[in-house]
Design a protein around this motif. Structure first.
Motif, PDB file in Angstrom:
ATOM      1  N   ALA A 146       0.997  -1.289   0.081  1.00  0.00           N
ATOM      2  CA  ALA A 146      -0.095  -0.260  -0.042  1.00  0.00           C
ATOM      3  C   ALA A 146       0.944   1.250   0.073  1.00  0.00           C
ATOM      4  O   ALA A 146       0.560   2.223  -0.716  1.00  0.00           O
ATOM      5  N   MET A 147       1.912   1.119   0.986  1.00  0.00           N
ATOM      6  CA  MET A 147       2.757   2.462   0.973  1.00  0.00           C
ATOM      7  C   MET A 147       3.498   2.723  -0.722  1.00  0.00           C
ATOM      8  O   MET A 147       3.703   3.477  -1.160  1.00  0.00           O
ATOM      9  N   GLN A 148       4.052   1.498  -1.047  1.00  0.00           N
ATOM     10  CA  GLN A 148       4.639   1.651  -2.485  1.00  0.00           C
ATOM     11  C   GLN A 148       3.463   2.035  -3.487  1.00  0.00           C
ATOM     12  O   GLN A 148       3.869   2.783  -4.302  1.00  0.00           O
ATOM     13  N   THR A 149       2.288   1.577  -3.429  1.00  0.00           N
ATOM     14  CA  THR A 149       1.332   2.008  -4.386  1.00  0.00           C
ATOM     15  C   THR A 149       1.400   3.755  -4.303  1.00  0.00           C
ATOM     16  O   THR A 149       1.150   4.303  -5.110  1.00  0.00           O
ATOM     17  N   ALA A 150       1.163   4.184  -3.174  1.00  0.00           N
ATOM     18  CA  ALA A 150       0.953   5.554  -2.856  1.00  0.00           C
ATOM     19  C   ALA A 150       2.018   6.210  -3.347  1.00  0.00           C
ATOM     20  O   ALA A 150       2.124   7.156  -4.004  1.00  0.00           O
ATOM     21  N   ILE A 178       1.008  -0.591 -12.045  1.00  0.00           N
ATOM     22  CA  ILE A 178       1.845   0.560 -12.030  1.00  0.00           C
ATOM     23  C   ILE A 178       3.426   0.320 -11.581  1.00  0.00           C
ATOM     24  O   ILE A 178       4.026   1.352 -12.008  1.00  0.00           O
ATOM     25  N   ALA A 179       3.683  -0.838 -11.075  1.00  0.00           N
ATOM     26  CA  ALA A 179       5.104  -0.856 -10.892  1.00  0.00           C
ATOM     27  C   ALA A 179       5.841  -0.848 -11.801  1.00  0.00           C
ATOM     28  O   ALA A 179       5.490  -1.232 -13.077  1.00  0.00           O
ATOM     29  N   GLU A 180       7.026  -0.384 -11.571  1.00  0.00           N
ATOM     30  CA  GLU A 180       8.061  -0.071 -12.758  1.00  0.00           C
ATOM     31  C   GLU A 180       8.957  -1.484 -13.121  1.00  0.00           C
ATOM     32  O   GLU A 180       9.178  -1.710 -12.002  1.00  0.00           O
ATOM     33  N   TRP A 181       9.146  -2.018 -14.165  1.00  0.00           N
ATOM     34  CA  TRP A 181       9.735  -3.081 -14.371  1.00  0.00           C
ATOM     35  C   TRP A 181      10.771  -2.888 -15.514  1.00  0.00           C
ATOM     36  O   TRP A 181      11.435  -3.907 -15.888  1.00  0.00           O
ATOM     37  N   GLY A 182      11.152  -1.596 -15.804  1.00  0.00           N
ATOM     38  CA  GLY A 182      12.234  -1.247 -16.575  1.00  0.00           C
ATOM     39  C   GLY A 182      12.035   0.080 -17.274  1.00  0.00           C
ATOM     40  O   GLY A 182      11.023   0.722 -16.677  1.00  0.00           O
ATOM     41  N   ASP A 183      12.849   0.608 -18.025  1.00  0.00           N
ATOM     42  CA  ASP A 183      12.801   1.944 -18.445  1.00  0.00           C
ATOM     43  C   ASP A 183      11.408   2.101 -19.175  1.00  0.00           C
ATOM     44  O   ASP A 183      11.504   1.697 -20.351  1.00  0.00           O
ATOM     45  N   GLY A 184      10.474   2.924 -19.030  1.00  0.00           N
ATOM     46  CA  GLY A 184       9.281   2.882 -19.498  1.00  0.00           C
ATOM     47  C   GLY A 184       8.235   1.702 -19.681  1.00  0.00           C
ATOM     48  O   GLY A 184       7.120   1.924 -20.122  1.00  0.00           O
ATOM     49  N   LEU A 185       8.635   0.957 -18.521  1.00  0.00           N
ATOM     50  CA  LEU A 185       7.670  -0.551 -18.644  1.00  0.00           C
ATOM     51  C   LEU A 185       7.329  -0.444 -17.259  1.00  0.00           C
ATOM     52  O   LEU A 185       7.556  -0.504 -16.396  1.00  0.00           O
ATOM     53  N   TYR A 186       5.949  -0.358 -17.460  1.00  0.00           N
ATOM     54  CA  TYR A 186       5.155  -0.526 -16.167  1.00  0.00           C
ATOM     55  C   TYR A 186       3.868  -1.553 -16.129  1.00  0.00           C
ATOM     56  O   TYR A 186       3.216  -1.861 -17.248  1.00  0.00           O
ATOM     57  N   GLY A 187       3.803  -2.313 -15.018  1.00  0.00           N
ATOM     58  CA  GLY A 187       2.827  -3.273 -15.004  1.00  0.00           C
ATOM     59  C   GLY A 187       3.353  -4.700 -15.307  1.00  0.00           C
ATOM     60  O   GLY A 187       4.271  -4.504 -16.129  1.00  0.00           O
ATOM     61  N   ILE A 188       2.803  -5.617 -14.777  1.00  0.00           N
ATOM     62  CA  ILE A 188       3.166  -7.041 -14.765  1.00  0.00           C
ATOM     63  C   ILE A 188       2.794  -7.345 -16.302  1.00  0.00           C
ATOM     64  O   ILE A 188       3.691  -8.594 -16.716  1.00  0.00           O
ATOM     65  N   GLU A 189       1.862  -7.116 -16.798  1.00  0.00           N
ATOM     66  CA  GLU A 189       1.626  -7.742 -18.001  1.00  0.00           C
ATOM     67  C   GLU A 189       2.698  -7.139 -19.079  1.00  0.00           C
ATOM     68  O   GLU A 189       3.057  -7.781 -19.960  1.00  0.00           O
ATOM     69  N   ALA A 190       2.753  -5.976 -19.318  1.00  0.00           N
ATOM     70  CA  ALA A 190       3.939  -5.298 -20.269  1.00  0.00           C
ATOM     71  C   ALA A 190       5.237  -6.114 -19.875  1.00  0.00           C
ATOM     72  O   ALA A 190       6.268  -6.375 -20.746  1.00  0.00           O
ATOM     73  N   ALA A 191       5.549  -6.298 -18.431  1.00  0.00           N
ATOM     74  CA  ALA A 191       6.740  -6.892 -18.003  1.00  0.00           C
ATOM     75  C   ALA A 191       6.761  -8.257 -18.627  1.00  0.00           C
ATOM     76  O   ALA A 191       8.034  -8.631 -18.829  1.00  0.00           O
ATOM     77  N   SER A 192       5.843  -9.080 -18.398  1.00  0.00           N
ATOM     78  CA  SER A 192       5.686 -10.251 -18.673  1.00  0.00           C
ATOM     79  C   SER A 192       5.912 -10.734 -20.167  1.00  0.00           C
ATOM     80  O   SER A 192       6.529 -11.655 -20.793  1.00  0.00           O
TER      81      SER A 192
END
Length: 213
Positions: free
Chosen positions: A95-99, A139-153
């Motif tokens: 929750a804190m990281q989401t905020a 919304i979590a960042e998984w790379g440069d300009g890469l957000y969310g687990i679907e995009a990361a996967s």
């Protein structure tokens, strides 16, 4: 003074909107404003593999289903273990990281916590746990300009988040603390070892994550 109060109230009001509307985070908005690419593909929680949900919780917030958005016990432990130079590690919940990811710009850690903690408590109050995790995973960042687990996967493993296996899910989870330096698609030996630990932890902690099954 009134302007400052209104500015501070905006995240609390947006949280009510984001209870039903897919949010866009401050880092995404900054990239849009700079004309930089953003890859984010909103995915409902039920379309994310359970092992991916459990791996992220096991890695980031093992007591996710048991606290009220802020893990007081973890914060107390960090403060007890901190030296003269301050805490050596954080105690941020999902929750804190989401905020932080949704609303806050780079600030010194202690200053940021002044905003982050009340926002996390508010998120926990107005959202269900499933919604909190759903937003975080999108919304979590998984790379440069890469957000969310679907995009990361799709980027790292060429498959949807619904088909992630335990190893892939764990690699994505352990990359989260520093996704620019930690490459889930080409992991270092240390990252592979961390992922193996999360595979084991997620498998044995599923009972603690009943709030998002």
């Amino acid at each position: 003074m009134l302007g400052i109060l209104l500015l501070c109230a905006i995240p609390f009001a947006l949280t009510l909107v984001y209870a039903v509307v897919p949010p866009v985070s401050v880092p995404m908005l900054e990239r849009y404003a700079a004309g930089q690419p953003v890859d984010r593909r909103w995915t409902a929680l039920q379309d994310i593999a359970p092992v991916a949900r459990f791996s992220v919780m096991a890695s980031e917030d093992g007591r996710f289903c048991r606290h009220w958005g802020v893990d007081i016990d973890a914060i107390s432990l960090v403060l007890e273990q901190s030296g003269d130079e301050g805490p050596s590690r954080g105690a941020s919940t999902i929750a804190m990281q989401t905020a932080k990811n949704l609303y806050l710009w780079p600030l010194p850690t202690l200053v940021r916590k002044v905003f982050e903690i009340p926002l996390a408590l508010w998120i926990n109050l107005v959202w269900q746990k499933r919604r909190t995790l759903e937003v975080y995973l999108n919304i979590a960042e998984w790379g440069d300009g890469l957000y969310g687990i679907e995009a990361a996967s799709q980027h790292y493993f060429r498959k949807p988040a619904s088909r992630l296996n335990p190893r892939e899910a764990a690699l994505l989870a352990v990359a989260l603390p520093n996704p620019i330096r930690r490459d889930a698609g080409s992991p270092s030996r240390r990252l592979r070892n961390l992922a193996a630990l999360i595979v084991h932890r997620a498998r044995n902690s599923a009972g603690y994550f009943d709030c998002v099954k």
